[in-house]
Structure formats: structure tokens, C-alpha cells
Design an enzyme around this catalytic site. Sequence first.
Site, short mmCIF file in Angstrom:
data_model
loop_
_atom_site.label_atom_id
_atom_site.label_comp_id
_atom_site.label_asym_id
_atom_site.label_seq_id
_atom_site.Cartn_x
_atom_site.Cartn_y
_atom_site.Cartn_z
N TYR A 142 8.00 11.28 -17.02
CA TYR A 142 9.35 11.83 -16.87
C TYR A 142 10.16 11.71 -18.18
CZ TYR A 142 8.52 11.94 -11.82
OH TYR A 142 8.01 12.18 -10.57
N LYS A 188 -4.91 6.25 -12.47
CA LYS A 188 -5.92 7.31 -12.44
C LYS A 188 -6.83 7.08 -13.65
CE LYS A 188 -7.49 11.16 -10.57
NZ LYS A 188 -8.19 11.18 -9.28
N ASP A 220 -5.18 8.88 -5.85
CA ASP A 220 -5.54 9.77 -4.72
C ASP A 220 -6.01 8.95 -3.53
OD1 ASP A 220 -7.54 9.09 -6.51
OD2 ASP A 220 -8.61 10.99 -6.39
N ASP A 244 6.86 7.51 -7.66
CA ASP A 244 7.82 8.43 -7.05
C ASP A 244 7.22 9.01 -5.77
OD1 ASP A 244 9.92 10.12 -6.65
OD2 ASP A 244 9.60 11.36 -8.42
N ASP A 248 7.88 7.61 -1.56
CA ASP A 248 8.39 8.50 -0.52
C ASP A 248 7.41 8.58 0.65
OD1 ASP A 248 10.71 9.11 -1.87
OD2 ASP A 248 10.55 11.26 -1.42
#
Length: 356
Positions: A142, A188, A220, A244, A248
Site C-alpha cells: 500500500y 506467500k 491462500d 487487510d 475482514d
Amino acid sequence: MRKYRIAVIKGDGIGPEIVDEAIKVLDAVSVKEGFELSYKEYLMGGAAYDVFEDPLPEETVEGAKEADAVLFGAIGGEKWDSLPRDKRPETGLLKLRKALGVYANLRPVVVYDELINASTLKPEVIKGVDLLVVRELIGGIYFGQPRALEEERAYNTMVYTKEEIKRIAKKAFEIASKRRGKVTSVDKANVLEVSQLWRETVEEVSKEYPEIALEHMYVDNAAMQLIRDPRQFDVILTGNIFGDILSDEASMLSGSIGLLPSASVGEKHGLYEPIHGSAPDIAGQGIANPVATISSAAMMLRFQLGEESAADRIEKAIKEVLHEGYRTKDLGDFDAKEIVTTNEMGSLIAQYASKD
Ligand code: NAD
């Protein structure tokens, strides 16, 4: 007597209503536990724009920096949606996080037995879930440079320095040592170099915490495991974009947005706020659920002020009040004995938290 200064930012929409209830509960437990809280209010978001034409006035930044902790409600609303980006309420919040250097976002997810039917997942999968996501908040893709949006292509860059990884990893291990002693680091590393450095650095940091069990998981797989068997997690440590998305996803295990607190902490400062927004659709009606904000105030006591016993009081009181069947309107369909207003919910939690 122990004394703490709290910067209070109520914000927009339901912000003022829910923050008032959190203060009511904080006052009740501080009396019981023998410490003193003083509050100073500051403007941010739409409320600040209306007065200063600036969503984050300098005096708010200064006040937040001077205080021992910041308690925040929520910002935003349709009224300010068409303003240019730098004047919008959300810009104020992003700037404040940066100014306070709060690099770790902590989001606990607890499934209350009493509200187990509020989740879309099966009760037998989520019963007893008690996990915490530790997300790196001010680095990663980000913020990484270079970034560009061109005619025929666009790109962003995922960058982490070893220092950035170390400090967030330490935070996660320290928190895990006060919980069940397990950290799951999510990356990852099979595809991304930045994740390789993440994994190696987390391993290095873990040597300073031999009592903590560390496991690594690809993002994943983590997304899948959160739904398949969420009870396996204690502390989930991860970077900005993965955190992020996963936080959620994890928040939906509990089923209601009005229940979930969060903290954003750095070396010095801490910002404590519910995960939901300003809910303009229900503002001013006395039906907002104040539990997420009250729970954020409990996190402030625990993580920022070291008042563990007062935090325990609040968390226990929330469980008891829910167990007694008191519900705000958003949870009215789930084994409610009585539907109460925002104000009544705050008073009930304050009353239960003051019990000897
Ligand atoms: P929201 O979280 O405000 O509301 C989503 C839905 O959940 C609404 O139906 C609302 O009534 C309900 N809800 C939220 N909190 C509740 C509570 N405590 N009790 C009962 N019901 C509750 O999200 P939104 O509607 O997408 O956004 C509204 C405004 O909030 C927007 O301006 C958005 O930018 C802003 N926002 C701010 C923050 C923040 O301040 N940190 C976070 C998210 C959104």
C-alpha cells in the site's frame, strides 16, 4: 494515584453516541480499580471539516501525540463524500495513523456463545473462537515505491525492510506470550521474495521467544483454514495487504460488525477504535451497538495503559450482559430477552463491570 490522559475523537454519525458509552464504562472501572482518567476532546473527519475545512486539524494531531492514548469512534458520511480526496474524512484518519506511527493493527475476534447463531458459519465450527490478527499497517504494497498508473499498464511494489518485519514480529510474539502462546505467520514465501525475507526474519525474532510456538502458513491456505477450523489460531501475524483481507474474513466469524474492536499501536502511541464505520443510517436513533467501542476501550486499558484488571472487568461484563439476554437492535434476532438502547447497553455494562 495512577493518572492517564485520554484524547477523545468522537467523529461523525454514531461516533459520539458510542464513544459516550465507552467513557461511561471507563469511568466505572477506573473508580473500582483506583486510577484516574482525564479526557480531552478533539475533532476529526467531517466534524472537523465543518469547523476548520480540514479533516485533521493540527491541534488534533498534537493532542493525540500528547495523550497517553487515543479513543476514537468513527468518521464519514454522505455529506462529505463529494469533497476532494485531501478534504475527505477518511484522509484525516489515514494521516493520523501515519502521524502517530502506529504500525501494528490488532484485531481480536471472539465468538460469544450467546451470539453463536449470528454468524453465517456453523456453531460447531466457531464455538470458542478467540484469535487476534496482528497486521502490519504502514508498510508493504500500500505504501511501496515505485507505483504508477499508466495508459497500458499499472504497477505497485511490495517492499518490507528487515526492521519493519522485526518490529511487527516482536509485537506479535509479545502479545502471544500473554495469550495461548502460539503465532501463525502468514506469507506467500513460495512465490514472493519479500515473503521470503518476512519468513526468515520472523524465524530470527522467534529465537528470542522460545516459549512461543511458531508456525508458517501461506496466505491462500490461511484464508481457507480460517473458515475450515478457526479455533486452531491464537495470534495471526501478517503484512499489510494479507492482513487487510484476512482480518475482514476473520471478523465475520463473529457475525456482527457492532461487536468488534481494534487497536493500532506503535512504539509510543495507540489508537483504539471499533472496526465499523459511522453508520449514518442509524445515527441519532439510540440504536447503535456500543459494544465494539467499549471493547476497544478495554484494549486501550490492556495494551496502552497496562490496566489489565480493569480490562478484564469490561470484557467479563460484556459477556455477562450478553448472557443475560440484553441486545441492541442489530442483535435483536439472536436469543434476545430484552432490546435495549445504546445508552442502556452502556449503563448495563458499566454496572456489571463495577460489581465486586
Ligand atoms: P458502516 O460500518 O458505518 O455501516 C455498515 C452497516 O452496519 C450499516 O447498516 C450500519 O447501520 C451497521 N452498523 C455499523 N456499526 C454499527 C453499530 N455499532 N451498531 C449497529 N449497527 C451498526 O459502513 P458503511 O455504511 O459502509 O460506511 C458509512 C461511513 O463510515 C462511510 O462514510 C465510510 O467511509 C465510513 N467508515 C469509517 C470508518 C472509520 O471511521 N474507521 C470505517 C469504515 C467506514
